[in-house]
Design a protein around this motif. Structure first.
Motif, PDB file in Angstrom:
ATOM      1  N   SER A  39       1.058  -1.173  -0.114  1.00  0.00           N
ATOM      2  CA  SER A  39      -0.129  -0.031   0.653  1.00  0.00           C
ATOM      3  C   SER A  39       0.650   1.176   0.227  1.00  0.00           C
ATOM      4  O   SER A  39       2.091   1.103   0.449  1.00  0.00           O
ATOM      5  N   TYR A  40       0.311   2.687  -0.519  1.00  0.00           N
ATOM      6  CA  TYR A  40       1.086   3.714  -0.221  1.00  0.00           C
ATOM      7  C   TYR A  40      -0.244   4.574   0.063  1.00  0.00           C
ATOM      8  O   TYR A  40      -0.985   5.061  -0.561  1.00  0.00           O
ATOM      9  N   ASN A  41       0.623   5.598   1.036  1.00  0.00           N
ATOM     10  CA  ASN A  41      -0.533   6.448   1.235  1.00  0.00           C
ATOM     11  C   ASN A  41       0.253   8.305   1.496  1.00  0.00           C
ATOM     12  O   ASN A  41       1.183   8.145   1.959  1.00  0.00           O
ATOM     13  N   PRO A  42       0.186   8.434   0.587  1.00  0.00           N
ATOM     14  CA  PRO A  42       0.547  10.349   0.053  1.00  0.00           C
ATOM     15  C   PRO A  42       0.668  10.546   1.593  1.00  0.00           C
ATOM     16  O   PRO A  42       0.734  12.183   1.174  1.00  0.00           O
ATOM     17  N   ASN A  43      -0.839  10.839   1.781  1.00  0.00           N
ATOM     18  CA  ASN A  43      -1.208  11.690   2.878  1.00  0.00           C
ATOM     19  C   ASN A  43      -0.549  12.235   4.386  1.00  0.00           C
ATOM     20  O   ASN A  43       0.037  13.241   4.846  1.00  0.00           O
ATOM     21  N   THR A  44       0.612  11.498   4.225  1.00  0.00           N
ATOM     22  CA  THR A  44       1.511  11.461   5.586  1.00  0.00           C
ATOM     23  C   THR A  44       2.623  12.442   5.125  1.00  0.00           C
ATOM     24  O   THR A  44       3.154  11.792   3.763  1.00  0.00           O
ATOM     25  N   ASN A  45       3.642  12.772   5.741  1.00  0.00           N
ATOM     26  CA  ASN A  45       5.028  13.467   5.485  1.00  0.00           C
ATOM     27  C   ASN A  45       5.630  12.892   6.282  1.00  0.00           C
ATOM     28  O   ASN A  45       5.953  12.642   7.495  1.00  0.00           O
ATOM     29  N   PRO A  46       6.687  11.630   5.530  1.00  0.00           N
ATOM     30  CA  PRO A  46       6.778  11.152   4.211  1.00  0.00           C
ATOM     31  C   PRO A  46       5.937  10.333   4.848  1.00  0.00           C
ATOM     32  O   PRO A  46       5.202  10.035   5.575  1.00  0.00           O
ATOM     33  N   ALA A  47       5.846  10.138   2.697  1.00  0.00           N
ATOM     34  CA  ALA A  47       4.730   9.105   2.803  1.00  0.00           C
ATOM     35  C   ALA A  47       4.514   7.126   3.106  1.00  0.00           C
ATOM     36  O   ALA A  47       6.043   6.979   3.247  1.00  0.00           O
ATOM     37  N   THR A  48       3.535   6.886   4.005  1.00  0.00           N
ATOM     38  CA  THR A  48       3.453   5.252   4.312  1.00  0.00           C
ATOM     39  C   THR A  48       3.807   4.231   3.000  1.00  0.00           C
ATOM     40  O   THR A  48       2.803   4.737   2.315  1.00  0.00           O
ATOM     41  N   ILE A  49       4.685   3.478   3.162  1.00  0.00           N
ATOM     42  CA  ILE A  49       4.853   2.598   2.212  1.00  0.00           C
ATOM     43  C   ILE A  49       4.668   1.494   2.769  1.00  0.00           C
ATOM     44  O   ILE A  49       5.332   1.187   3.675  1.00  0.00           O
ATOM     45  N   THR A  50       4.201   0.708   2.790  1.00  0.00           N
ATOM     46  CA  THR A  50       4.058  -1.248   2.919  1.00  0.00           C
ATOM     47  C   THR A  50       3.948  -1.973   2.023  1.00  0.00           C
ATOM     48  O   THR A  50       3.457  -1.859   0.591  1.00  0.00           O
ATOM     49  N   LEU A  51       5.548  -2.390   1.841  1.00  0.00           N
ATOM     50  CA  LEU A  51       5.391  -3.656   0.567  1.00  0.00           C
ATOM     51  C   LEU A  51       6.248  -5.062   1.335  1.00  0.00           C
ATOM     52  O   LEU A  51       7.049  -5.097   2.245  1.00  0.00           O
ATOM     53  N   ASP A  52       5.492  -6.026   0.021  1.00  0.00           N
ATOM     54  CA  ASP A  52       6.213  -7.670   0.494  1.00  0.00           C
ATOM     55  C   ASP A  52       7.215  -7.179  -1.087  1.00  0.00           C
ATOM     56  O   ASP A  52       7.073  -7.373  -1.525  1.00  0.00           O
ATOM     57  N   PHE A  53       8.172  -7.656   0.072  1.00  0.00           N
ATOM     58  CA  PHE A  53       9.224  -7.237  -0.248  1.00  0.00           C
ATOM     59  C   PHE A  53      10.126  -8.492  -1.534  1.00  0.00           C
ATOM     60  O   PHE A  53       9.922  -8.501  -3.028  1.00  0.00           O
ATOM     61  N   ASP A  54       9.439  -9.427  -0.893  1.00  0.00           N
ATOM     62  CA  ASP A  54       9.904 -10.835  -1.376  1.00  0.00           C
ATOM     63  C   ASP A  54       9.178 -11.167  -2.926  1.00  0.00           C
ATOM     64  O   ASP A  54       9.322 -11.212  -4.489  1.00  0.00           O
ATOM     65  N   ARG A  55       7.333 -10.548  -2.641  1.00  0.00           N
ATOM     66  CA  ARG A  55       6.375 -10.807  -3.438  1.00  0.00           C
ATOM     67  C   ARG A  55       6.924 -10.321  -4.923  1.00  0.00           C
ATOM     68  O   ARG A  55       6.611 -10.476  -6.194  1.00  0.00           O
ATOM     69  N   ALA A  56       7.226  -8.775  -4.793  1.00  0.00           N
ATOM     70  CA  ALA A  56       7.354  -7.697  -5.788  1.00  0.00           C
ATOM     71  C   ALA A  56       8.410  -7.953  -6.237  1.00  0.00           C
ATOM     72  O   ALA A  56       8.551  -7.724  -7.358  1.00  0.00           O
ATOM     73  N   LEU A  57       9.389  -8.754  -6.285  1.00  0.00           N
ATOM     74  CA  LEU A  57      10.947  -9.295  -6.139  1.00  0.00           C
ATOM     75  C   LEU A  57      10.288  -9.818  -7.721  1.00  0.00           C
ATOM     76  O   LEU A  57      10.874 -10.923  -8.711  1.00  0.00           O
ATOM     77  N   TYR A  58       9.413 -11.185  -6.587  1.00  0.00           N
ATOM     78  CA  TYR A  58       9.132 -12.309  -7.508  1.00  0.00           C
ATOM     79  C   TYR A  58       8.713 -11.780  -9.206  1.00  0.00           C
ATOM     80  O   TYR A  58       8.685 -11.679 -10.243  1.00  0.00           O
ATOM     81  N   VAL A  79      14.014  -2.851  -4.205  1.00  0.00           N
ATOM     82  CA  VAL A  79      13.679  -3.336  -4.930  1.00  0.00           C
ATOM     83  C   VAL A  79      14.248  -4.019  -6.316  1.00  0.00           C
ATOM     84  O   VAL A  79      14.627  -5.178  -6.391  1.00  0.00           O
ATOM     85  N   LEU A  80      14.247  -2.919  -6.660  1.00  0.00           N
ATOM     86  CA  LEU A  80      15.124  -3.142  -7.578  1.00  0.00           C
ATOM     87  C   LEU A  80      16.348  -3.656  -7.670  1.00  0.00           C
ATOM     88  O   LEU A  80      17.031  -3.500  -8.550  1.00  0.00           O
ATOM     89  N   MET A  81      17.123  -2.327  -6.834  1.00  0.00           N
ATOM     90  CA  MET A  81      18.829  -2.896  -6.525  1.00  0.00           C
ATOM     91  C   MET A  81      19.013  -4.451  -6.301  1.00  0.00           C
ATOM     92  O   MET A  81      19.592  -4.468  -7.208  1.00  0.00           O
ATOM     93  N   LYS A  82      18.027  -4.941  -6.191  1.00  0.00           N
ATOM     94  CA  LYS A  82      18.293  -6.249  -5.495  1.00  0.00           C
ATOM     95  C   LYS A  82      18.411  -7.314  -6.982  1.00  0.00           C
ATOM     96  O   LYS A  82      19.355  -7.813  -7.062  1.00  0.00           O
ATOM     97  N   ARG A 102      26.676  -5.959  -0.718  1.00  0.00           N
ATOM     98  CA  ARG A 102      26.416  -4.422  -1.606  1.00  0.00           C
ATOM     99  C   ARG A 102      25.119  -4.207  -2.004  1.00  0.00           C
ATOM    100  O   ARG A 102      25.028  -2.962  -0.837  1.00  0.00           O
ATOM    101  N   PHE A 103      23.810  -5.498  -1.778  1.00  0.00           N
ATOM    102  CA  PHE A 103      22.592  -4.721  -0.669  1.00  0.00           C
ATOM    103  C   PHE A 103      22.618  -4.037   0.459  1.00  0.00           C
ATOM    104  O   PHE A 103      21.828  -3.210   0.458  1.00  0.00           O
TER     105      PHE A 103
END
Length: 219
Positions: A39-58, A79-82, A102-103
């Motif tokens: 999920s991505y919430n731009p209403n906070t400062n900084p924006a609040t991001i929750t992400l399933d890293f492994d699934r996004a990489l897959y 994720v792009l770096m990995k 390196r990561f």
């Protein structure tokens, strides 16, 4: 089928937040999706991001294409770096241990940079808050001075002060003393009014032509 990583809008009017989903490119924006990975919430400062890293990489590894906004999010999260480092492992440029090293180095530098930006934003926010408070104090001070001046003018108008010289004050005191003495003397000279005395009853005397009664003579 062509698979995309994109945002799906949620929330209410003027307060929107987004889900990061995997969906068929032909599906409507808010339609059916394959998987929700964050999920991505731009209403906070900084924006609040929750992400399933492994699934996004897959999904990136199997060919899913992210939209521009999702690509920026995945880049910030590493994720792009990995994915890039794993590509180097596949090509034999270095092993997985080196890729992890390196990561972690990149991740730490990213965290430090993010923390610096956060501290800078907090300092700027504190400075702005201090400036706002100082400006508010100045405004309140000006209002208080104006109110005090207006109050003083009102009191002066209601209770005018007559400025007198020393000689005038002495003359007024002398006149008051003279008037007091004259009033005292006048009161002392006033004649006293004698109240009439009550008449005493007079004793009755026998009339001259009246002959006193003869006393009986002794034989």
């Amino acid at each position: 089928m062509a698979t995309k990583l994109r945002l799906q809008r949620r929330g209410r009017k003027n307060y929107a937040f987004y889900q990061i989903i995997v969906a068929d490119s032909r599906a409507p924006r808010d339609g059916k999706y394959i998987e929700r990975i964050g999920s991505y919430n731009p209403n906070t400062n900084p924006a609040t991001i929750t992400l399933d890293f492994d699934r996004a990489l897959y999904w990136l590894q199997v060919g899913a294409q992210p939209t521009d906004t999702v690509r920026n999010i995945l880049s910030d999260e590493g994720v792009l770096m990995k994915k890039h480092l794993l590509g180097g492992v596949t090509k034999g440029a270095f092993d997985e241990a080196e890729a992890e090293k390196r990561f972690e180095t990149w991740k730490n530098s990213k965290l430090q940079a993010t923390q610096k930006l956060k501290n800078k934003d907090e300092e700027a926010q504190r400075a702005a808050e201090k400036a706002r408070l100082d400006a508010e104090k100045e405004v309140n001070k000006a209002k208080a001075e104006a109110l005090a001046k207006k109050k003083a003018e009102t009191e002066a108008a209601n209770n005018p002060v007559v400025e007198e010289t020393t000689e005038e004050i002495v003359e007024e005191v002398v006149e008051e003393v003279v008037e007091t003495v004259e009033a005292t003397e006048t009161k002392a000279e006033e004649p006293k009014v004698e109240e009439p005395k009550a008449e005493e009853p007079k004793a009755e005397t026998p009339a001259a032509d009246e002959t006193p009664a003869e006393e009986p003579k002794a034989e």
